[in-house]
Design a protein around this motif. Structure first.
Motif, PDB file in Angstrom:
ATOM      1  N   PHE A 159      -7.314   8.099  -3.058  1.00  0.00           N
ATOM      2  CA  PHE A 159      -6.055   7.609  -3.605  1.00  0.00           C
ATOM      3  C   PHE A 159      -6.252   6.975  -5.065  1.00  0.00           C
ATOM      4  O   PHE A 159      -7.138   6.608  -5.261  1.00  0.00           O
ATOM      5  CB  PHE A 159      -5.332   6.531  -2.713  1.00  0.00           C
ATOM      6  CG  PHE A 159      -4.955   6.947  -1.333  1.00  0.00           C
ATOM      7  CD1 PHE A 159      -3.769   7.566  -1.156  1.00  0.00           C
ATOM      8  CD2 PHE A 159      -5.752   6.865  -0.313  1.00  0.00           C
ATOM      9  CE1 PHE A 159      -3.213   8.046   0.030  1.00  0.00           C
ATOM     10  CE2 PHE A 159      -5.270   7.387   1.130  1.00  0.00           C
ATOM     11  CZ  PHE A 159      -4.172   7.921   1.073  1.00  0.00           C
ATOM     12  N   ALA A 176      -1.494   3.763  -6.579  1.00  0.00           N
ATOM     13  CA  ALA A 176      -0.777   3.347  -5.525  1.00  0.00           C
ATOM     14  C   ALA A 176       0.156   2.100  -5.653  1.00  0.00           C
ATOM     15  O   ALA A 176      -0.164   1.280  -6.412  1.00  0.00           O
ATOM     16  CB  ALA A 176      -1.662   3.132  -4.147  1.00  0.00           C
ATOM     17  N   LEU A 235      -6.266   1.062   1.388  1.00  0.00           N
ATOM     18  CA  LEU A 235      -6.169   2.379   1.059  1.00  0.00           C
ATOM     19  C   LEU A 235      -7.566   3.117   1.774  1.00  0.00           C
ATOM     20  O   LEU A 235      -8.508   2.900   1.114  1.00  0.00           O
ATOM     21  CB  LEU A 235      -5.628   3.135  -0.299  1.00  0.00           C
ATOM     22  CG  LEU A 235      -4.674   2.424  -0.891  1.00  0.00           C
ATOM     23  CD1 LEU A 235      -4.367   2.865  -2.390  1.00  0.00           C
ATOM     24  CD2 LEU A 235      -3.202   3.043  -0.238  1.00  0.00           C
ATOM     25  N   PHE A 259       1.941   6.961  -4.697  1.00  0.00           N
ATOM     26  CA  PHE A 259       0.596   7.007  -4.802  1.00  0.00           C
ATOM     27  C   PHE A 259       0.077   8.614  -5.307  1.00  0.00           C
ATOM     28  O   PHE A 259       1.165   9.541  -5.160  1.00  0.00           O
ATOM     29  CB  PHE A 259      -0.126   7.069  -3.267  1.00  0.00           C
ATOM     30  CG  PHE A 259      -0.078   7.685  -1.988  1.00  0.00           C
ATOM     31  CD1 PHE A 259      -0.317   9.118  -2.143  1.00  0.00           C
ATOM     32  CD2 PHE A 259       1.023   7.426  -1.192  1.00  0.00           C
ATOM     33  CE1 PHE A 259      -0.002  10.034  -1.083  1.00  0.00           C
ATOM     34  CE2 PHE A 259       1.653   8.399  -0.331  1.00  0.00           C
ATOM     35  CZ  PHE A 259       0.933   9.451  -0.081  1.00  0.00           C
ATOM     36  N   VAL A 282      -0.365  11.454   5.928  1.00  0.00           N
ATOM     37  CA  VAL A 282      -0.680  10.020   5.416  1.00  0.00           C
ATOM     38  C   VAL A 282       0.016   9.004   6.231  1.00  0.00           C
ATOM     39  O   VAL A 282       1.091   9.093   6.507  1.00  0.00           O
ATOM     40  CB  VAL A 282      -0.252  10.050   3.919  1.00  0.00           C
ATOM     41  CG1 VAL A 282      -0.252   9.026   3.211  1.00  0.00           C
ATOM     42  CG2 VAL A 282      -0.857  11.293   3.217  1.00  0.00           C
ATOM     43  N   LEU A 309      -3.036  11.555  -5.032  1.00  0.00           N
ATOM     44  CA  LEU A 309      -4.132  11.899  -3.947  1.00  0.00           C
ATOM     45  C   LEU A 309      -5.043  12.889  -4.682  1.00  0.00           C
ATOM     46  O   LEU A 309      -4.549  13.902  -5.251  1.00  0.00           O
ATOM     47  CB  LEU A 309      -3.562  12.346  -2.560  1.00  0.00           C
ATOM     48  CG  LEU A 309      -4.502  12.811  -1.852  1.00  0.00           C
ATOM     49  CD1 LEU A 309      -5.113  11.525  -1.273  1.00  0.00           C
ATOM     50  CD2 LEU A 309      -3.979  13.844  -0.702  1.00  0.00           C
TER      51      LEU A 309
END
Length: 190
Positions: free
Chosen positions: A137, A140, A154, A60, A47, A62
């Motif tokens: 994402f 965040a 993102l 964040f 990332v 994922l």
């Protein structure tokens, strides 16, 4: 006079392009190794953050396709640590739902945030089947050293997983085995 106008217009366009790059939001991208992923192997997903100023903390979640990928580990990247001591949490890994929730990292103490570009986190996956997985994402949050929000672009992505292709030596061994079988069969009495 016409030549001077063309040069002035070209210079204005160039300065405008440079200014728009300078004011662009920082971006988070995902870089996979290997890409495409290979079934039966481990995939490392970095990332990455680029073009950020004064990053003090982030979090964040994922999302991924659990039929294709399974998380085996999450580790802190080196970027935030360039500004001081950190506290990181790998978040909650849910391989059934296909999500890592609230992965986070923060600097400790009254220090300025990190500037520039680098790796925020590395996520390791086992690749279990052929197909595609959208990596996206959610939840965040990026904060500066005054605990103010930083707008970050993102960039999720789609990752393809392919079947392992045998090495050429595997084909040579198969051919040698078949040749040996044919020779043995010919020597057998009828």
């Amino acid at each position: 006079m016409m030549m001077l106008k063309k040069k002035s217009i070209a210079a204005a366009l160039l300065l405008g392009a440079l200014a728009s790059q300078a004011w662009a939001d920082p971006a988070v991208t995902l870089v996979a190794q290997p890409d495409p992923a290979v079934v039966g192997t481990t995939l490392s997903l970095d990332v990455l953050i680029s073009g950020i100023s004064d990053l003090y903390a982030y979090q964040f979640s994922l999302n991924f396709n659990p039929a294709i990928l399974q998380v085996t580990g999450v580790s802190e990247g080196a970027f935030l640590g360039t500004a001081g001591n950190t506290f990181a949490d790998a978040g909650v890994i849910d391989n059934a739902a296909g999500q890592i929730s609230f992965l986070n990292n923060t600097l400790i103490g009254n220090v300025a945030g990190a500037n520039g570009s680098g790796v925020l986190a590395r996520i390791n996956f086992s690749v279990s089947s052929v197909g595609s997985s959208t990596l996206s994402f959610a939840d965040a949050l990026f904060l500066n050293s005054n605990l103010g929000d930083i707008t970050v672009q993102l960039n999720g992505r789609t990752l393809d997983a392919v079947a392992a292709v045998p090495e050429p030596s595997t084909y040579l061994m198969l051919a040698a085995g078949l040749a040996g079988l044919v020779a043995w069969r010919r020597r057998q009495p009828a």
